[in-house]
Design an enzyme around this catalytic site. Structure first.
Site, mmCIF file in Angstrom:
data_model
loop_
_atom_site.group_PDB
_atom_site.id
_atom_site.type_symbol
_atom_site.label_atom_id
_atom_site.label_comp_id
_atom_site.label_asym_id
_atom_site.label_seq_id
_atom_site.Cartn_x
_atom_site.Cartn_y
_atom_site.Cartn_z
ATOM 1 N N HIS A 11 34.206 42.541 28.436
ATOM 2 C CA HIS A 11 34.899 42.521 29.656
ATOM 3 C C HIS A 11 33.908 42.975 30.719
ATOM 4 O O HIS A 11 33.469 44.037 31.006
ATOM 5 C CB HIS A 11 36.016 43.659 29.587
ATOM 6 C CG HIS A 11 36.854 43.702 30.897
ATOM 7 N ND1 HIS A 11 38.112 43.764 30.670
ATOM 8 C CD2 HIS A 11 36.587 43.957 32.104
ATOM 9 C CE1 HIS A 11 38.686 43.853 31.924
ATOM 10 N NE2 HIS A 11 37.811 43.769 32.817
ATOM 11 N N HIS A 190 44.501 41.556 32.493
ATOM 12 C CA HIS A 190 44.200 43.024 32.970
ATOM 13 C C HIS A 190 45.817 43.306 33.145
ATOM 14 O O HIS A 190 46.267 42.962 33.977
ATOM 15 C CB HIS A 190 43.495 42.861 34.480
ATOM 16 C CG HIS A 190 42.144 42.374 34.281
ATOM 17 N ND1 HIS A 190 41.512 41.589 34.028
ATOM 18 C CD2 HIS A 190 41.167 43.496 35.164
ATOM 19 C CE1 HIS A 190 40.067 41.744 34.092
ATOM 20 N NE2 HIS A 190 40.012 42.896 34.668
ATOM 21 N N GLU A 193 46.211 48.950 34.219
ATOM 22 C CA GLU A 193 45.070 49.365 35.075
ATOM 23 C C GLU A 193 45.522 50.045 36.406
ATOM 24 O O GLU A 193 45.922 51.403 36.575
ATOM 25 C CB GLU A 193 43.934 48.323 35.388
ATOM 26 C CG GLU A 193 42.838 48.984 36.318
ATOM 27 C CD GLU A 193 41.723 47.811 36.993
ATOM 28 O OE1 GLU A 193 42.537 46.727 36.785
ATOM 29 O OE2 GLU A 193 40.723 47.931 37.259
ATOM 30 N N ASP A 272 32.437 45.800 36.130
ATOM 31 C CA ASP A 272 31.494 45.276 37.251
ATOM 32 C C ASP A 272 30.609 46.286 37.358
ATOM 33 O O ASP A 272 30.512 47.060 38.251
ATOM 34 C CB ASP A 272 32.473 45.240 38.609
ATOM 35 C CG ASP A 272 33.732 44.238 38.239
ATOM 36 O OD1 ASP A 272 33.583 43.146 38.418
ATOM 37 O OD2 ASP A 272 34.763 44.845 38.003
HETATM 38 N N1 ADE Z 1 38.222 41.706 39.389
HETATM 39 C C1 ADE Z 1 36.878 42.313 39.118
HETATM 40 N N2 ADE Z 1 37.213 43.527 38.701
HETATM 41 C C2 ADE Z 1 38.414 43.799 38.506
HETATM 42 C C3 ADE Z 1 39.307 44.914 38.115
HETATM 43 N N3 ADE Z 1 38.745 46.221 37.484
HETATM 44 N N4 ADE Z 1 40.495 44.912 38.127
HETATM 45 C C4 ADE Z 1 41.057 43.911 38.592
HETATM 46 N N5 ADE Z 1 40.597 42.630 38.907
HETATM 47 C C5 ADE Z 1 39.090 42.726 38.978
HETATM 48 ZN ZN ZN Z 2 38.137 43.547 34.780
#
Ligand code: ADE
Ligand code: ZN
Length: 329
Positions: A11, A190, A193, A272
């Site tokens: 991821h 996703h 979250e 990221d």
């Molecule tokens: N795009 C990049 N990082 C993300 C994240 N943590 N949650 C949702 N979309 C994303």
């Molecule tokens: Zn992500």
């Protein structure tokens, strides 16, 4: 010990993996002022999830040519290999590429070329997960799935969806995931979250994914945790991301261990990385230092990732053997 440990990541978002120095070089190349989003001293400058998504889009707008994407992909995979990772999957969004006039095939070829160069240099194996952006809307997500299925590429093995989970329920995206599944792609989304357990439940019921990006907020519903454990759904957990984006106040309150001890299959991921001042190696370090996992348990996360990777059987066998894991995992 952490450095030497073999790792794998499922991821990570390609534009989200761009290091500040690379972004600043890209900004200079195209004569764009990037000082509102990133600087070398502080890194990225956003303050909440909405601002993060805006910063992400800005960074993506600075990768404009196939060469730019080759460089980005090559640098991500080489950096990952430098952390002793044998395998990585990268999320690539046709929507972001289209905004700078880059076609689907150009984007994929460029990322694949970066993976090829990194593999020659380091041996790392990489795959691409084509990713729709939820807040761009269901039509765009469906279009991303259609593009992935209509243009088969040996390194494109999965389909997923990122973006703002606070918008639109999973059901709205059912067609996109049906198209991707019928086209033979592995599925992840996703969920759990910024959305609660209901978001995860709908993703399972309607999108029929085998993996969930994050998924951590399912901990709020014990019945759902039980179901996920029983069904063998794999979580792509990103602890540093969750704390940086305020999903949890701190690592102490993060449910990584509670999920794993409830029998859920968990993997460790960087999401990221420079945005969250992390790396895959740092996620393994967090698992050791903040959650108390032993070396064998950390290797278990790598084993989980390889078993859940969107690869063919032969590739999986080679990866498992490289780690000294039994081929059945
Ligand atoms: N795009 C990049 N990082 C993300 C994240 N943590 N949650 C949702 N979309 C994303
Ligand atoms: Zn992500």
């Amino acid at each position: 010990m952490i450095k030497k440990l073999q790792k794998a990541e499922l991821h990570c978002h390609i534009e989200g993996a761009a290091e500040p120095d690379l972004v600043l070089a890209q900004a200079k190349k195209y004569g764009v002022d990037a000082s509102h989003t990133v600087d070398l001293k502080n890194g990225y400058l956003w303050h909440d999830f909405t601002a993060f998504l805006k910063a992400y889009d800005f960074v993506a707008s600075l990768f404009r040519s196939p060469e730019d994407y080759v460089l980005l992909s090559e640098s991500y995979f080489k950096k990952l290999a430098g952390q002793n990772a044998l395998y990585g999957e990268i999320f690539a969004s046709p929507d972001h590429a289209a905004r700078i006039g880059c076609s689907y095939n150009t984007l994929i070829e460029a990322i694949a070329e970066g993976i090829r160069i990194a593999k020659v240099d380091t041996g790392i194996e990489g795959r691409i997960v084509v990713t729709g952006v939820r807040h761009v809307g269901p039509e765009a997500v469906e279009q991303a799935a259609k593009l992935a299925v209509a243009n088969p590429h040996p390194l494109v093995t999965g389909f997923g969806m990122a973006g703002d989970e606070r918008m639109d329920r999973p059901l709205v995206f059912k067609r996109a995931f049906d198209i991707a599944r019928d086209g033979g792609l592995g599925l992840t989304v996703h969920a759990g979250e910024f959305g609660g357990p209901e978001s995860v439940r709908e993703a399972l019921d309607h999108l029929k994914v085998s993996r969930i990006g994050h998924g951590v907020r399912m901990i709020e519903d014990p019945d759902l945790v039980k179901r996920i454990a029983e069904e063998g759904i794999v979580l792509e957990v990103c602890p540093a991301s969750n704390v940086a984006l305020n999903v949890y106040d701190n690592l102490k309150s993060h449910p990584l261990r509670r999920l794993q001890e409830a029998g859920v299959i968990v993997t460790l991921n960087s999401d990221d990385p420079p945005h969250f001042h992390t790396s895959l190696e740092n996620e393994y370090r967090i698992a050791a230092d903040d959650f108390g996992y032993t070396q064998d348990e950390l290797l278990g996360f790598t084993n989980n990732a390889i078993n859940a990777a969107f690869v063919d059987g032969d590739t999986r066998k080679v990866l498992l053997e490289k780690c000294g894991f039994d081929a059945l995992g």
